[in-house]
Write a protein that holds these residues in place. Sequence first.
Motif, mmCIF file in Angstrom:
data_model
loop_
_atom_site.group_PDB
_atom_site.id
_atom_site.type_symbol
_atom_site.label_atom_id
_atom_site.label_comp_id
_atom_site.label_asym_id
_atom_site.label_seq_id
_atom_site.Cartn_x
_atom_site.Cartn_y
_atom_site.Cartn_z
ATOM 1 N N PHE A 1 5.486 45.140 -60.786
ATOM 2 C CA PHE A 1 5.778 45.006 -59.367
ATOM 3 C C PHE A 1 7.050 45.806 -59.088
ATOM 4 O O PHE A 1 8.126 45.434 -59.535
ATOM 5 C CB PHE A 1 5.964 43.534 -59.016
ATOM 6 C CG PHE A 1 6.141 43.257 -57.559
ATOM 7 C CD1 PHE A 1 5.056 43.229 -56.706
ATOM 8 C CD2 PHE A 1 7.412 43.017 -57.041
ATOM 9 C CE1 PHE A 1 5.220 42.963 -55.356
ATOM 10 C CE2 PHE A 1 7.580 42.749 -55.694
ATOM 11 C CZ PHE A 1 6.481 42.723 -54.851
ATOM 12 N N PHE A 2 6.898 46.941 -58.390
ATOM 13 C CA PHE A 2 8.046 47.750 -58.006
ATOM 14 C C PHE A 2 8.504 47.301 -56.618
ATOM 15 O O PHE A 2 7.733 47.360 -55.660
ATOM 16 C CB PHE A 2 7.678 49.237 -57.966
ATOM 17 C CG PHE A 2 7.399 49.828 -59.310
ATOM 18 C CD1 PHE A 2 8.427 50.284 -60.119
ATOM 19 C CD2 PHE A 2 6.095 49.930 -59.773
ATOM 20 C CE1 PHE A 2 8.162 50.837 -61.362
ATOM 21 C CE2 PHE A 2 5.819 50.478 -61.005
ATOM 22 C CZ PHE A 2 6.855 50.931 -61.816
ATOM 23 N N ASN A 3 9.725 46.853 -56.524
ATOM 24 C CA ASN A 3 10.314 46.443 -55.254
ATOM 25 C C ASN A 3 11.371 47.484 -54.913
ATOM 26 O O ASN A 3 12.414 47.554 -55.550
ATOM 27 C CB ASN A 3 10.935 45.056 -55.387
ATOM 28 C CG ASN A 3 11.564 44.594 -54.100
ATOM 29 O OD1 ASN A 3 11.135 44.958 -53.018
ATOM 30 N ND2 ASN A 3 12.615 43.796 -54.217
ATOM 31 N N VAL A 4 11.083 48.328 -53.910
ATOM 32 C CA VAL A 4 11.976 49.438 -53.574
ATOM 33 C C VAL A 4 12.533 49.219 -52.174
ATOM 34 O O VAL A 4 11.785 49.032 -51.216
ATOM 35 C CB VAL A 4 11.242 50.790 -53.664
ATOM 36 C CG1 VAL A 4 12.227 51.935 -53.449
ATOM 37 C CG2 VAL A 4 10.534 50.948 -55.006
ATOM 38 N N GLU A 5 13.868 49.265 -52.054
ATOM 39 C CA GLU A 5 14.532 49.007 -50.775
ATOM 40 C C GLU A 5 15.358 50.218 -50.374
ATOM 41 O O GLU A 5 16.117 50.769 -51.174
ATOM 42 C CB GLU A 5 15.445 47.785 -50.925
ATOM 43 C CG GLU A 5 16.120 47.379 -49.653
ATOM 44 C CD GLU A 5 17.024 46.166 -49.851
ATOM 45 O OE1 GLU A 5 17.937 45.996 -49.034
ATOM 46 O OE2 GLU A 5 16.808 45.410 -50.817
ATOM 47 N N VAL B 1 0.714 59.769 -60.328
ATOM 48 C CA VAL B 1 0.097 58.530 -60.798
ATOM 49 C C VAL B 1 -0.134 57.613 -59.600
ATOM 50 O O VAL B 1 -1.232 57.128 -59.353
ATOM 51 C CB VAL B 1 0.982 57.830 -61.853
ATOM 52 C CG1 VAL B 1 0.397 56.485 -62.257
ATOM 53 C CG2 VAL B 1 1.179 58.714 -63.058
ATOM 54 N N THR B 2 0.922 57.380 -58.834
ATOM 55 C CA THR B 2 0.859 56.536 -57.644
ATOM 56 C C THR B 2 2.102 56.781 -56.806
ATOM 57 O O THR B 2 3.070 57.392 -57.277
ATOM 58 C CB THR B 2 0.748 55.039 -58.010
ATOM 59 O OG1 THR B 2 0.516 54.275 -56.827
ATOM 60 C CG2 THR B 2 1.982 54.540 -58.728
ATOM 61 N N GLN B 3 2.071 56.300 -55.562
ATOM 62 C CA GLN B 3 3.234 56.450 -54.690
ATOM 63 C C GLN B 3 3.149 55.483 -53.528
ATOM 64 O O GLN B 3 2.097 54.917 -53.258
ATOM 65 C CB GLN B 3 3.336 57.892 -54.189
ATOM 66 C CG GLN B 3 2.271 58.318 -53.204
ATOM 67 C CD GLN B 3 2.694 58.135 -51.757
ATOM 68 O OE1 GLN B 3 3.859 58.242 -51.413
ATOM 69 N NE2 GLN B 3 1.742 57.835 -50.905
ATOM 70 N N MET B 4 4.264 55.293 -52.862
ATOM 71 C CA MET B 4 4.297 54.498 -51.631
ATOM 72 C C MET B 4 5.417 55.020 -50.744
ATOM 73 O O MET B 4 6.351 55.681 -51.208
ATOM 74 C CB MET B 4 4.511 53.019 -51.929
ATOM 75 C CG MET B 4 5.893 52.664 -52.396
ATOM 76 S SD MET B 4 6.149 50.891 -52.413
ATOM 77 C CE MET B 4 7.655 50.773 -53.361
ATOM 78 N N ASP C 1 6.835 47.335 -51.499
ATOM 79 C CA ASP C 1 6.519 47.006 -52.882
ATOM 80 C C ASP C 1 5.194 47.626 -53.300
ATOM 81 O O ASP C 1 4.345 47.929 -52.472
ATOM 82 C CB ASP C 1 6.512 45.496 -53.107
ATOM 83 C CG ASP C 1 5.622 44.764 -52.124
ATOM 84 O OD1 ASP C 1 4.428 45.079 -52.056
ATOM 85 O OD2 ASP C 1 6.124 43.866 -51.432
ATOM 86 N N LEU C 2 5.082 47.819 -54.571
ATOM 87 C CA LEU C 2 3.913 48.449 -55.165
ATOM 88 C C LEU C 2 3.554 47.688 -56.430
ATOM 89 O O LEU C 2 4.406 47.490 -57.301
ATOM 90 C CB LEU C 2 4.230 49.913 -55.493
ATOM 91 C CG LEU C 2 3.190 50.708 -56.252
ATOM 92 C CD1 LEU C 2 1.980 50.980 -55.361
ATOM 93 C CD2 LEU C 2 3.778 52.032 -56.723
ATOM 94 N N LEU C 3 2.318 47.231 -56.505
ATOM 95 C CA LEU C 3 1.827 46.571 -57.713
ATOM 96 C C LEU C 3 0.979 47.583 -58.458
ATOM 97 O O LEU C 3 0.023 48.133 -57.899
ATOM 98 C CB LEU C 3 0.987 45.339 -57.339
ATOM 99 C CG LEU C 3 0.420 44.534 -58.498
ATOM 100 C CD1 LEU C 3 1.540 43.890 -59.314
ATOM 101 C CD2 LEU C 3 -0.530 43.460 -57.986
ATOM 102 N N TRP C 4 1.320 47.858 -59.706
ATOM 103 C CA TRP C 4 0.608 48.883 -60.450
ATOM 104 C C TRP C 4 0.424 48.458 -61.905
ATOM 105 O O TRP C 4 1.345 47.949 -62.530
ATOM 106 C CB TRP C 4 1.369 50.206 -60.418
ATOM 107 C CG TRP C 4 0.536 51.337 -60.930
ATOM 108 C CD1 TRP C 4 0.579 51.898 -62.173
ATOM 109 C CD2 TRP C 4 -0.489 52.019 -60.222
ATOM 110 N NE1 TRP C 4 -0.351 52.887 -62.275
ATOM 111 C CE2 TRP C 4 -1.024 52.998 -61.093
ATOM 112 C CE3 TRP C 4 -1.019 51.910 -58.939
ATOM 113 C CZ2 TRP C 4 -2.061 53.846 -60.714
ATOM 114 C CZ3 TRP C 4 -2.036 52.760 -58.565
ATOM 115 C CH2 TRP C 4 -2.544 53.708 -59.449
#
Length: 196
Positions: free
Chosen positions: A114-118, A136-139, A148-151
């Motif tokens: 779980f990436f939590n980016v602020e 790979v992925t992005q948000m 947030d991003l769940l990967w």
Amino acid sequence: MTFATSLELLKFHSVAYTIYALIIISTVAWFGYNLTRKEKVKSIVRIPFYGYMAFLVAGGVGHHIFTYNAIPWVSEDITRHNVKPDQEVNITVANHKWQLPPLPIKIKAGTKVFFNVESNDLIYGFGIFRKDGSMVTQMQVDPKYKNDLLWTFHECGTFDITSTEYSGPAQYNEKGDDLMFVKDAIVVEGCKGGDK
């Protein structure tokens, strides 16, 4: 049919859309060729134009309907409120600089992260990239919002991160280098059959 990585999905879609495009091109070429002939060819089966267009739309849309569940991160994202991540990574960004946990961020293959980016100031992007430059992925990371991003990482290796959203010229130096690019930021280990 399932896809473990975005590269596998891209290869599948490349083949499917190549076949789809070749069918369309060959049909248009056959139609154009018949327009130039003096003696008209009588078709065995006459398909009205709108029927043919409906067939193409159904084929294109159907391709996505029948394959969307094969993409592993779709069902995970839809049911993410029920998913408990194995690892959380908190990241802050401001003034075109990442505030990251100690690098490299180590992740075990198969782990739900779980990436939590602020963001404290601007709109940024958070992108994870392979060494060949493929994503790979992005948000998108909006300021003053929960981003947030769940990967789940199904491939091992070392990955870079950078902003995938243009956030002004301060992201680059006078040589054009991306100042938000963090080399070897994530290391994923423990794949079956050895790390790739």
